[in-house]
Structure formats: C-alpha cells, structure tokens
Design a protein around this motif. Sequence first.
Motif, PDB file in Angstrom:
ATOM      1  N   THR A   1      26.030 -44.012  10.062  1.00 30.09           N
ATOM      2  CA  THR A   1      24.591 -44.083   9.803  1.00 30.09           C
ATOM      3  C   THR A   1      24.217 -42.990   8.813  1.00 30.09           C
ATOM      4  O   THR A   1      24.993 -42.050   8.561  1.00 30.09           O
ATOM      5  N   ASP A   2      23.010 -43.073   8.263  1.00 28.32           N
ATOM      6  CA  ASP A   2      22.526 -42.030   7.351  1.00 28.32           C
ATOM      7  C   ASP A   2      22.478 -40.674   8.049  1.00 28.32           C
ATOM      8  O   ASP A   2      22.721 -39.634   7.423  1.00 28.32           O
ATOM      9  N   GLU A   3      22.199 -40.695   9.355  1.00 31.69           N
ATOM     10  CA  GLU A   3      22.149 -39.441  10.117  1.00 31.69           C
ATOM     11  C   GLU A   3      23.519 -38.764  10.151  1.00 31.69           C
ATOM     12  O   GLU A   3      23.632 -37.543   9.929  1.00 31.69           O
ATOM     13  N   ILE A   4      24.573 -39.535  10.411  1.00 30.81           N
ATOM     14  CA  ILE A   4      25.924 -38.958  10.470  1.00 30.81           C
ATOM     15  C   ILE A   4      26.372 -38.522   9.073  1.00 30.81           C
ATOM     16  O   ILE A   4      26.990 -37.462   8.911  1.00 30.81           O
ATOM     17  N   LYS A   5      26.054 -39.314   8.062  1.00 29.00           N
ATOM     18  CA  LYS A   5      26.408 -38.930   6.688  1.00 29.00           C
ATOM     19  C   LYS A   5      25.766 -37.599   6.310  1.00 29.00           C
ATOM     20  O   LYS A   5      26.406 -36.725   5.705  1.00 29.00           O
ATOM     21  N   SER A   6      24.510 -37.444   6.656  1.00 33.78           N
ATOM     22  CA  SER A   6      23.804 -36.191   6.363  1.00 33.78           C
ATOM     23  C   SER A   6      24.422 -35.025   7.129  1.00 33.78           C
ATOM     24  O   SER A   6      24.599 -33.930   6.578  1.00 33.78           O
ATOM     25  N   ASP A   7      24.771 -35.272   8.382  1.00 27.31           N
ATOM     26  CA  ASP A   7      25.405 -34.240   9.203  1.00 27.31           C
ATOM     27  C   ASP A   7      26.750 -33.834   8.599  1.00 27.31           C
ATOM     28  O   ASP A   7      27.109 -32.645   8.575  1.00 27.31           O
ATOM     29  N   PHE A   8      27.512 -34.808   8.110  1.00 28.61           N
ATOM     30  CA  PHE A   8      28.816 -34.531   7.498  1.00 28.61           C
ATOM     31  C   PHE A   8      28.672 -33.650   6.261  1.00 28.61           C
ATOM     32  O   PHE A   8      29.417 -32.684   6.075  1.00 28.61           O
ATOM     33  N   ARG A   9      27.689 -33.956   5.424  1.00 28.34           N
ATOM     34  CA  ARG A   9      27.487 -33.156   4.211  1.00 28.34           C
ATOM     35  C   ARG A   9      27.078 -31.723   4.560  1.00 28.34           C
ATOM     36  O   ARG A   9      27.509 -30.762   3.908  1.00 28.34           O
ATOM     37  N   LYS A  10      26.255 -31.561   5.578  1.00 29.52           N
ATOM     38  CA  LYS A  10      25.878 -30.208   6.011  1.00 29.52           C
ATOM     39  C   LYS A  10      27.087 -29.472   6.565  1.00 29.52           C
ATOM     40  O   LYS A  10      27.275 -28.274   6.322  1.00 29.52           O
ATOM     41  N   TRP A  11      27.906 -30.195   7.316  1.00 32.62           N
ATOM     42  CA  TRP A  11      29.128 -29.618   7.875  1.00 32.62           C
ATOM     43  C   TRP A  11      30.073 -29.157   6.765  1.00 32.62           C
ATOM     44  O   TRP A  11      30.674 -28.077   6.850  1.00 32.62           O
ATOM     45  N   LEU A  12      30.176 -29.970   5.695  1.00 32.35           N
ATOM     46  CA  LEU A  12      31.034 -29.613   4.570  1.00 32.35           C
ATOM     47  C   LEU A  12      30.587 -28.329   3.891  1.00 32.35           C
ATOM     48  O   LEU A  12      31.409 -27.510   3.453  1.00 32.35           O
ATOM     49  N   LYS A  13      29.274 -28.130   3.783  1.00 28.13           N
ATOM     50  CA  LYS A  13      28.753 -26.930   3.127  1.00 28.13           C
ATOM     51  C   LYS A  13      29.184 -25.658   3.846  1.00 28.13           C
ATOM     52  O   LYS A  13      29.357 -24.603   3.224  1.00 28.13           O
ATOM     53  N   ASN A  14      29.362 -25.751   5.151  1.00 25.96           N
ATOM     54  CA  ASN A  14      29.748 -24.588   5.946  1.00 25.96           C
ATOM     55  C   ASN A  14      31.253 -24.506   6.196  1.00 25.96           C
ATOM     56  O   ASN A  14      31.723 -23.571   6.844  1.00 25.96           O
ATOM     57  N   TYR A  15      31.996 -25.490   5.682  1.00 27.67           N
ATOM     58  CA  TYR A  15      33.449 -25.503   5.892  1.00 27.67           C
ATOM     59  C   TYR A  15      34.073 -24.451   4.985  1.00 27.67           C
ATOM     60  O   TYR A  15      33.760 -24.366   3.787  1.00 27.67           O
ATOM     61  N   PRO A  16      34.974 -23.607   5.502  1.00 26.13           N
ATOM     62  CA  PRO A  16      35.538 -22.513   4.697  1.00 26.13           C
ATOM     63  C   PRO A  16      36.268 -23.003   3.454  1.00 26.13           C
ATOM     64  O   PRO A  16      37.076 -23.945   3.533  1.00 26.13           O
ATOM     65  N   ASP A  17      35.986 -22.379   2.312  1.00 23.87           N
ATOM     66  CA  ASP A  17      36.665 -22.747   1.077  1.00 23.87           C
ATOM     67  C   ASP A  17      38.177 -22.612   1.210  1.00 23.87           C
ATOM     68  O   ASP A  17      38.941 -23.395   0.619  1.00 23.87           O
ATOM     69  N   SER A  18      38.624 -21.621   1.973  1.00 20.62           N
ATOM     70  CA  SER A  18      40.061 -21.367   2.116  1.00 20.62           C
ATOM     71  C   SER A  18      40.789 -22.506   2.821  1.00 20.62           C
ATOM     72  O   SER A  18      42.007 -22.640   2.691  1.00 20.62           O
ATOM     73  N   LYS A  19      40.052 -23.332   3.552  1.00 22.29           N
ATOM     74  CA  LYS A  19      40.670 -24.451   4.274  1.00 22.29           C
ATOM     75  C   LYS A  19      40.545 -25.770   3.514  1.00 22.29           C
ATOM     76  O   LYS A  19      41.139 -26.773   3.921  1.00 22.29           O
ATOM     77  N   LEU A  20      39.793 -25.780   2.430  1.00 25.11           N
ATOM     78  CA  LEU A  20      39.641 -27.003   1.653  1.00 25.11           C
ATOM     79  C   LEU A  20      40.933 -27.318   0.897  1.00 25.11           C
ATOM     80  O   LEU A  20      41.561 -26.421   0.327  1.00 25.11           O
ATOM     81  N   PRO A  21      41.345 -28.574   0.850  1.00 25.07           N
ATOM     82  CA  PRO A  21      42.546 -28.934   0.083  1.00 25.07           C
ATOM     83  C   PRO A  21      42.286 -29.015  -1.416  1.00 25.07           C
ATOM     84  O   PRO A  21      43.234 -29.116  -2.212  1.00 25.07           O
ATOM     85  N   MET A  22      41.018 -28.990  -1.799  1.00 27.77           N
ATOM     86  CA  MET A  22      40.625 -29.021  -3.199  1.00 27.77           C
ATOM     87  C   MET A  22      39.682 -27.849  -3.457  1.00 27.77           C
ATOM     88  O   MET A  22      39.303 -27.143  -2.517  1.00 27.77           O
ATOM     89  N   THR A  23      39.281 -27.613  -4.697  1.00 29.52           N
ATOM     90  CA  THR A  23      38.289 -26.574  -4.971  1.00 29.52           C
ATOM     91  C   THR A  23      36.909 -27.069  -4.553  1.00 29.52           C
ATOM     92  O   THR A  23      36.676 -28.283  -4.454  1.00 29.52           O
ATOM     93  N   ARG A  24      36.010 -26.138  -4.321  1.00 31.31           N
ATOM     94  CA  ARG A  24      34.649 -26.512  -3.950  1.00 31.31           C
ATOM     95  C   ARG A  24      33.998 -27.344  -5.053  1.00 31.31           C
ATOM     96  O   ARG A  24      33.268 -28.313  -4.777  1.00 31.31           O
ATOM     97  N   LYS A  25      34.268 -26.996  -6.310  1.00 33.59           N
ATOM     98  CA  LYS A  25      33.694 -27.745  -7.428  1.00 33.59           C
ATOM     99  C   LYS A  25      34.224 -29.181  -7.441  1.00 33.59           C
ATOM    100  O   LYS A  25      33.455 -30.127  -7.655  1.00 33.59           O
ATOM    101  N   GLU A  26      35.527 -29.349  -7.224  1.00 33.69           N
ATOM    102  CA  GLU A  26      36.093 -30.698  -7.189  1.00 33.69           C
ATOM    103  C   GLU A  26      35.452 -31.523  -6.082  1.00 33.69           C
ATOM    104  O   GLU A  26      35.129 -32.704  -6.280  1.00 33.69           O
ATOM    105  N   LEU A  27      35.246 -30.884  -4.931  1.00 31.26           N
ATOM    106  CA  LEU A  27      34.622 -31.589  -3.809  1.00 31.26           C
ATOM    107  C   LEU A  27      33.195 -31.990  -4.150  1.00 31.26           C
ATOM    108  O   LEU A  27      32.791 -33.153  -3.936  1.00 31.26           O
TER     109      LEU A  27
END
Length: 311
Positions: free
Chosen positions: A276-302
Amino acid sequence: MNTKILLVIAGILISFTAQTQEVGTSPAHIKALTSEWKGERFEDGRPKVSDALLKRMKNIQIEEAWGYLRGKNYHTQYEGNWKVIHPEGVMTGRVVTAQYMPERPDYKQLIKITGGKEKRDTIGGSNSWPIQILQPGDVYVADGYGRIIDGTLIGSNLGNAIYANSGNGVIFDGGIRDLAGLLDIEGFNGWYRDEDPSYLQNQMLTSINAPIRIGRATVLPGDVVLANRHGTIFIPSHLVANLVISSEVVGLRDIFGFQRLKEKKYTAGQIDTKWTDEIKSDFRKWLKNYPDSKLPMTRKELNDYLKTQNN
C-alpha cells in the motif's frame, strides 16, 4: 552484367568468406552482437563491465536475477544441473565463449590453418586457444555439447593456465579430468557436467567468442555470468548495472519487511503482496535512516534509483 555490379558482388562474397573462416569473432561483430552496451570495451570488442559491479553481483540471488531478466523479456538465460568443484563458492565474471564439435578431419584442418593465420599456437591442441586470450575477471564458458567420455575440456594443467590468466574459473557443458588436481588450485572454481579420466579426443574447437548454447541458455561473449550452487545465469552486459541495484533494493525491502513483521506492525499478507502507499512511504522513511555503511550501493546510487521507481 555491369562491371561495377560484379565487383560489388565479388567484394561481398570475399567479405562473407573471410568472416565464415574466422575462429575468433572479430571485434566489429562482437560490438554488433552487444550494440546496446555503451561503456568501455576490451580490444576484442567485448563489453568491459566494471570489477565493482562484478563484486556486487556476487551478493545477488539467482532467483532475483532470473526474475529481473524475465521482466526484460530474456527467458533463456539460466542453466542448472551442474557439478561444482567448490559448491560453496560464488563466481562472477565477463564471459569468453568457445564452441566444440565432434571431430571432422576436413573442418579440423581448416580450423588449424585459420588459427595459424590468426597467430594462434598450432603446435599444441586448439583447446588452449580460448585460454590464451583470457583477461583478469573473465570466465571461460564452453559448449562441449554435454560430452563427458573423451570430452574432458581441461585437467589440472589447463586449469592452472586458466586461473593464471583470468583469476577465475570455468563453466563447461562437458567433462573435466584430474578433479583432484583442480581442487588444489586455490581460488579456481568450475561448473561442469561430470568428470572422467579420459583425455580430449575426436573433438575440435570451432569458434571463440561467438554466440553459443549452454543447455537451455543462449550466451554471448561479454555477458556477465553469476554462478553458485543453485545454477548459472548469463546476463546481457547492458542490463548488469540496473539488475544489480534493483536486486539490491529487493534485498533491502526484504530486510525492512522482516523487521516490520517482527515488530508486528504489518501482517504477512500485507508484506507479501503489493504494498500500500502507507507501507511504501514507511519503507522510504526507513531507508533514510538505514546506515550508509550497510548499504550495498552508495547513497547517491540508491536515491537516483528510487527517483525512477514507485517503491
């Protein structure tokens, strides 16, 4: 008939004959086969997908790559039912192809003559020719038409030569010999049909870096292969970058979904269907707080990728 027309026809015939007599596919033809690739290339014309992408590809699941390619209308890129020298290993690399056929004396002689004109070593067996052109990060992929007895494409000597040139391994629709010796080559791996003590005979190399068939997969020179215990999948070079990041985002979605299920914020049914739009929005907010060091790509690529998606 007009003299100019005759000259044109003669030129076409000469050109066609020259092309059909090549063992190694010309750089111009490889570029035509891989025309959708827009990046750097090797001298032989193959796309030079970056080492960084090859490294990231190792963390991609076969199913994710298969699903992405299906979505792009590539339905014949996977092949399974392999034996693997080191089943726990994962291999990625840029494909160098070779095709073998049952031996036929007249054709074998033409291959030897043509190989000599292409400055290949005609003293030893032609099965060494693909090995001699391998570059670091390449994977030697051979269509041995599934032949095992007398169809053993390498043993430990050629295995060492392959690893010395490529730092990688092989995928053979055929047999291997001297498995004990191949096991001792640190870093080398191979996907093959079976092992046999026989040596290669009554079989000949017919082409290098031409399109080949590996089981149910169509493979082009310059494809990127992902190989693990679950099989092999051959990815067109121009799709690699987007496949990698889209698969990485799928992995992040899974981490997010598992976390929210543990928190009992959403039900399994909500996570396992179209969000749903609610879960999609929650996912994007979650991504913003996800540590850059754990991302498999750069923040810019994401961020750049998410701009093109409706996740």
